[in-house]
Motif scaffolding. Sequence first.
Motif, PDB file in Angstrom:
ATOM      1  N   VAL A 266       0.850  -1.193   0.000  1.00 20.51           N
ATOM      2  CA  VAL A 266       0.000   0.000   0.000  1.00 20.51           C
ATOM      3  C   VAL A 266       0.886   1.243   0.000  1.00 20.51           C
ATOM      4  O   VAL A 266       1.747   1.407   0.873  1.00 20.51           O
ATOM      5  CB  VAL A 266      -0.929   0.013   1.230  1.00 20.51           C
ATOM      6  CG1 VAL A 266      -1.740   1.304   1.264  1.00 20.51           C
ATOM      7  CG2 VAL A 266      -1.866  -1.179   1.185  1.00 20.51           C
ATOM      8  N   ASP A 267       0.664   2.097  -0.967  1.00 25.13           N
ATOM      9  CA  ASP A 267       1.477   3.314  -1.089  1.00 25.13           C
ATOM     10  C   ASP A 267       0.939   4.448  -0.237  1.00 25.13           C
ATOM     11  O   ASP A 267       1.696   5.195   0.377  1.00 25.13           O
ATOM     12  CB  ASP A 267       1.524   3.745  -2.558  1.00 25.13           C
ATOM     13  CG  ASP A 267       2.377   4.983  -2.760  1.00 25.13           C
ATOM     14  OD1 ASP A 267       3.535   4.975  -2.296  1.00 25.13           O
ATOM     15  OD2 ASP A 267       1.899   5.956  -3.374  1.00 25.13           O
ATOM     16  N   ASP A 268      -0.407   4.613  -0.170  1.00 24.97           N
ATOM     17  CA  ASP A 268      -0.980   5.732   0.578  1.00 24.97           C
ATOM     18  C   ASP A 268      -2.426   5.404   0.925  1.00 24.97           C
ATOM     19  O   ASP A 268      -3.057   4.549   0.279  1.00 24.97           O
ATOM     20  CB  ASP A 268      -0.916   7.028  -0.231  1.00 24.97           C
ATOM     21  CG  ASP A 268      -1.041   8.266   0.641  1.00 24.97           C
ATOM     22  OD1 ASP A 268      -1.089   8.121   1.884  1.00 24.97           O
ATOM     23  OD2 ASP A 268      -1.087   9.378   0.082  1.00 24.97           O
ATOM     24  N   VAL A 269      -2.949   6.086   1.939  1.00 25.53           N
ATOM     25  CA  VAL A 269      -4.346   5.919   2.350  1.00 25.53           C
ATOM     26  C   VAL A 269      -4.909   7.289   2.693  1.00 25.53           C
ATOM     27  O   VAL A 269      -4.171   8.228   2.984  1.00 25.53           O
ATOM     28  CB  VAL A 269      -4.477   4.981   3.585  1.00 25.53           C
ATOM     29  CG1 VAL A 269      -4.015   3.577   3.262  1.00 25.53           C
ATOM     30  CG2 VAL A 269      -3.689   5.547   4.760  1.00 25.53           C
ATOM     31  N   ASP A 270      -6.228   7.405   2.667  1.00 20.95           N
ATOM     32  CA  ASP A 270      -6.884   8.642   3.085  1.00 20.95           C
ATOM     33  C   ASP A 270      -7.294   8.591   4.545  1.00 20.95           C
ATOM     34  O   ASP A 270      -7.491   9.637   5.177  1.00 20.95           O
ATOM     35  CB  ASP A 270      -8.131   8.896   2.221  1.00 20.95           C
ATOM     36  CG  ASP A 270      -7.775   9.309   0.808  1.00 20.95           C
ATOM     37  OD1 ASP A 270      -6.647   9.804   0.607  1.00 20.95           O
ATOM     38  OD2 ASP A 270      -8.603   9.105  -0.096  1.00 20.95           O
ATOM     39  N   ARG A 271      -7.457   7.396   5.096  1.00 20.27           N
ATOM     40  CA  ARG A 271      -7.822   7.234   6.510  1.00 20.27           C
ATOM     41  C   ARG A 271      -6.884   6.200   7.140  1.00 20.27           C
ATOM     42  O   ARG A 271      -6.251   5.431   6.439  1.00 20.27           O
ATOM     43  CB  ARG A 271      -9.266   6.744   6.655  1.00 20.27           C
ATOM     44  CG  ARG A 271     -10.306   7.624   6.013  1.00 20.27           C
ATOM     45  CD  ARG A 271     -11.698   7.130   6.373  1.00 20.27           C
ATOM     46  NE  ARG A 271     -12.713   8.009   5.826  1.00 20.27           N
ATOM     47  CZ  ARG A 271     -13.439   7.733   4.753  1.00 20.27           C
ATOM     48  NH1 ARG A 271     -13.268   6.581   4.136  1.00 20.27           N
ATOM     49  NH2 ARG A 271     -14.338   8.584   4.312  1.00 20.27           N
ATOM     50  N   GLU A 272      -6.862   6.190   8.481  1.00 18.86           N
ATOM     51  CA  GLU A 272      -6.069   5.190   9.213  1.00 18.86           C
ATOM     52  C   GLU A 272      -4.629   5.162   8.696  1.00 18.86           C
ATOM     53  O   GLU A 272      -4.136   4.145   8.181  1.00 18.86           O
ATOM     54  CB  GLU A 272      -6.721   3.812   9.082  1.00 18.86           C
ATOM     55  CG  GLU A 272      -8.166   3.752   9.522  1.00 18.86           C
ATOM     56  CD  GLU A 272      -8.306   3.827  11.042  1.00 18.86           C
ATOM     57  OE1 GLU A 272      -7.451   3.262  11.760  1.00 18.86           O
ATOM     58  OE2 GLU A 272      -9.273   4.461  11.497  1.00 18.86           O
ATOM     59  N   ALA A 273      -3.947   6.306   8.844  1.00 22.07           N
ATOM     60  CA  ALA A 273      -2.589   6.416   8.307  1.00 22.07           C
ATOM     61  C   ALA A 273      -1.627   5.416   8.948  1.00 22.07           C
ATOM     62  O   ALA A 273      -0.600   5.071   8.356  1.00 22.07           O
ATOM     63  CB  ALA A 273      -2.076   7.843   8.512  1.00 22.07           C
ATOM     64  N   GLY A 274      -1.946   4.931  10.150  1.00 22.94           N
ATOM     65  CA  GLY A 274      -1.084   3.949  10.795  1.00 22.94           C
ATOM     66  C   GLY A 274      -0.967   2.645  10.028  1.00 22.94           C
ATOM     67  O   GLY A 274      -0.025   1.870  10.250  1.00 22.94           O
ATOM     68  N   THR A 275      -1.904   2.412   9.112  1.00 21.84           N
ATOM     69  CA  THR A 275      -1.844   1.200   8.297  1.00 21.84           C
ATOM     70  C   THR A 275      -0.565   1.153   7.468  1.00 21.84           C
ATOM     71  O   THR A 275      -0.040   0.070   7.178  1.00 21.84           O
ATOM     72  CB  THR A 275      -3.078   1.131   7.374  1.00 21.84           C
ATOM     73  OG1 THR A 275      -4.264   1.232   8.172  1.00 21.84           O
ATOM     74  CG2 THR A 275      -3.108  -0.163   6.580  1.00 21.84           C
ATOM     75  N   LEU A 276      -0.043   2.316   7.091  1.00 25.49           N
ATOM     76  CA  LEU A 276       1.165   2.353   6.263  1.00 25.49           C
ATOM     77  C   LEU A 276       2.382   1.816   7.007  1.00 25.49           C
ATOM     78  O   LEU A 276       3.366   1.421   6.381  1.00 25.49           O
ATOM     79  CB  LEU A 276       1.434   3.788   5.803  1.00 25.49           C
ATOM     80  CG  LEU A 276       0.350   4.436   4.927  1.00 25.49           C
ATOM     81  CD1 LEU A 276       0.695   5.873   4.623  1.00 25.49           C
ATOM     82  CD2 LEU A 276       0.185   3.632   3.641  1.00 25.49           C
ATOM     83  N   LEU A 277       2.316   1.788   8.320  1.00 23.19           N
ATOM     84  CA  LEU A 277       3.452   1.300   9.106  1.00 23.19           C
ATOM     85  C   LEU A 277       3.272  -0.148   9.534  1.00 23.19           C
ATOM     86  O   LEU A 277       4.081  -0.669  10.313  1.00 23.19           O
ATOM     87  CB  LEU A 277       3.640   2.182  10.353  1.00 23.19           C
ATOM     88  CG  LEU A 277       3.897   3.663  10.080  1.00 23.19           C
ATOM     89  CD1 LEU A 277       3.960   4.431  11.392  1.00 23.19           C
ATOM     90  CD2 LEU A 277       5.190   3.838   9.291  1.00 23.19           C
ATOM     91  N   GLY A 278       2.208  -0.804   9.093  1.00 24.11           N
ATOM     92  CA  GLY A 278       1.929  -2.155   9.557  1.00 24.11           C
ATOM     93  C   GLY A 278       1.766  -3.143   8.420  1.00 24.11           C
ATOM     94  O   GLY A 278       1.970  -2.840   7.247  1.00 24.11           O
ATOM     95  N   ALA A 279       1.375  -4.359   8.815  1.00 24.23           N
ATOM     96  CA  ALA A 279       1.101  -5.445   7.870  1.00 24.23           C
ATOM     97  C   ALA A 279      -0.339  -5.894   8.084  1.00 24.23           C
ATOM     98  O   ALA A 279      -0.787  -6.076   9.231  1.00 24.23           O
ATOM     99  CB  ALA A 279       2.057  -6.611   8.099  1.00 24.23           C
ATOM    100  N   VAL A 280      -1.086  -6.057   6.994  1.00 27.25           N
ATOM    101  CA  VAL A 280      -2.506  -6.409   7.071  1.00 27.25           C
ATOM    102  C   VAL A 280      -2.697  -7.826   6.540  1.00 27.25           C
ATOM    103  O   VAL A 280      -2.306  -8.133   5.404  1.00 27.25           O
ATOM    104  CB  VAL A 280      -3.364  -5.416   6.252  1.00 27.25           C
ATOM    105  CG1 VAL A 280      -4.851  -5.701   6.473  1.00 27.25           C
ATOM    106  CG2 VAL A 280      -3.044  -3.980   6.635  1.00 27.25           C
ATOM    107  N   VAL A 281      -3.284  -8.688   7.361  1.00 24.05           N
ATOM    108  CA  VAL A 281      -3.570 -10.064   6.962  1.00 24.05           C
ATOM    109  C   VAL A 281      -5.079 -10.275   6.993  1.00 24.05           C
ATOM    110  O   VAL A 281      -5.805  -9.557   7.694  1.00 24.05           O
ATOM    111  CB  VAL A 281      -2.876 -11.073   7.904  1.00 24.05           C
ATOM    112  CG1 VAL A 281      -1.371 -10.890   7.880  1.00 24.05           C
ATOM    113  CG2 VAL A 281      -3.404 -10.921   9.324  1.00 24.05           C
ATOM    114  N   PRO A 282      -5.606 -11.229   6.231  1.00 23.27           N
ATOM    115  CA  PRO A 282      -7.058 -11.481   6.256  1.00 23.27           C
ATOM    116  C   PRO A 282      -7.535 -11.864   7.658  1.00 23.27           C
ATOM    117  O   PRO A 282      -6.824 -12.568   8.405  1.00 23.27           O
ATOM    118  CB  PRO A 282      -7.232 -12.640   5.272  1.00 23.27           C
ATOM    119  CG  PRO A 282      -6.043 -12.563   4.384  1.00 23.27           C
ATOM    120  CD  PRO A 282      -4.914 -12.062   5.228  1.00 23.27           C
ATOM    121  N   ALA A 283      -8.727 -11.399   8.021  1.00 23.27           N
ATOM    122  CA  ALA A 283      -9.245 -11.669   9.364  1.00 23.27           C
ATOM    123  C   ALA A 283      -9.401 -13.161   9.614  1.00 23.27           C
ATOM    124  O   ALA A 283      -9.080 -13.660  10.709  1.00 23.27           O
ATOM    125  CB  ALA A 283     -10.595 -10.953   9.536  1.00 23.27           C
ATOM    126  N   GLY A 284      -9.897 -13.914   8.601  1.00 22.85           N
ATOM    127  CA  GLY A 284     -10.059 -15.355   8.784  1.00 22.85           C
ATOM    128  C   GLY A 284      -8.729 -16.046   9.018  1.00 22.85           C
ATOM    129  O   GLY A 284      -8.613 -16.960   9.855  1.00 22.85           O
TER     130      GLY A 284
END
Length: 404
Positions: A200-218
């Motif tokens: 992910v290059d950029d977001v409009d909300r939840e800017a902290g996401t750029l510093l983390g790793a996102v995995v599927p909830a399941g």
Amino acid sequence: MSRAKRMVPATRLSPLDVVDEAVAGMLARPGRAALTVLGTLLGVAAFVTVLGLTTTVEGQISNRFTALVATEVIVQDTADRSGDGPAFPDDAERRLTALNGVHSAGVVWEVADAGPLAARRPTAQEPGEDVKVLAASPGYLRAIHARLAAGRIFDPWHDAEHQRVVVLGSGAAGRLGVTWIGEQPAVFIGGTPFAVIGIVDDVDREAGTLLGAVVPAGTAEAVWGAGTGARAIIDTEIGAARQVGDEAPLALRPEDPGRFRTVTPPDPRQLREGVDTDLGTLFLALAAVCLLIGAVGIANTTLVAVLERVGEIGLRRALGARRRHVAAHFLAESGTLGLIGGLIGTSVGVAAVVAVAFLREWTPILQPATVLPAPLVGALTGLVAGLYPAWRATRIEPADALRR
């Protein structure tokens, strides 16, 4: 000869004579008149420019507020009832996106015990980076307006099949040295390998996401178990946020909507009015300071002119001019100079607002209530600034003036 016929006729000075005298006085000293006009010009130009830019900036703030903040709703589980099991049902995302006015929605929580994140299998010497790991449903990245630098985001199939895939924020990818995903590089979260499918290059909300790793909830539930502190991020249409905020708890748990707390944006109209009032008061004060500076300049210049024209004033008084005639002459002169400065300053201010808006690619907004009275404000400023010099001129006695 009767007494009435022996009386000397009263000296009269018509309004036209006052204007003629004022114009003659200005033309006699064009340099000084130009400098006097310059003070009013700058004051009125600053007045129009500041108020015009204030209105223009207010429009930009209102538009951006409407576009981003006013379309976000957050639904949180109440902390005091965490022992009742997972707050959000498995199909929470489907229930929320079914509401009218919802563009996208996703459930997210932070995995507390995921472990360090490493680009290679962690060892005792290189345990990895301490990076935030988020478990999210597929709609989360769409709800925060994530823009990808490479790859793709995970979908419901990855979530349902518990696929070990991860989407990295640009900050986390930079710390791990992952810049290319053509061969689907793997990262290790607490020693468990995950395939990187997107950055992910950029977001409009939840800017902290750029510093983390996102995995599927399941996947996160299968690997680390059910998480706590989950919340839903909802992206709505403009004007639908408050309505969606009222309906979301019922859609998620009709039998127990009180379990959720929703955070909706404040009423856009009230917030916009508050911003307008704050900015308007601030910049109006600045404009008033600019006008005050211009008025002080006119008063100073006019007072110097009075002192330089003492002989002329004494001669006028000796020829029959009354005190009010002298006062009217100087007030007419200062008021005319203020009016000229106001007219030129208004044009300069309007041009400045249009130029700034053009350079910033904004829409210039100029209120008629600001532009139209501006020349009169200049004239009034000139009149007020000329009061004291005019009063000083009326105090000059003819005999004293002619002796100098």
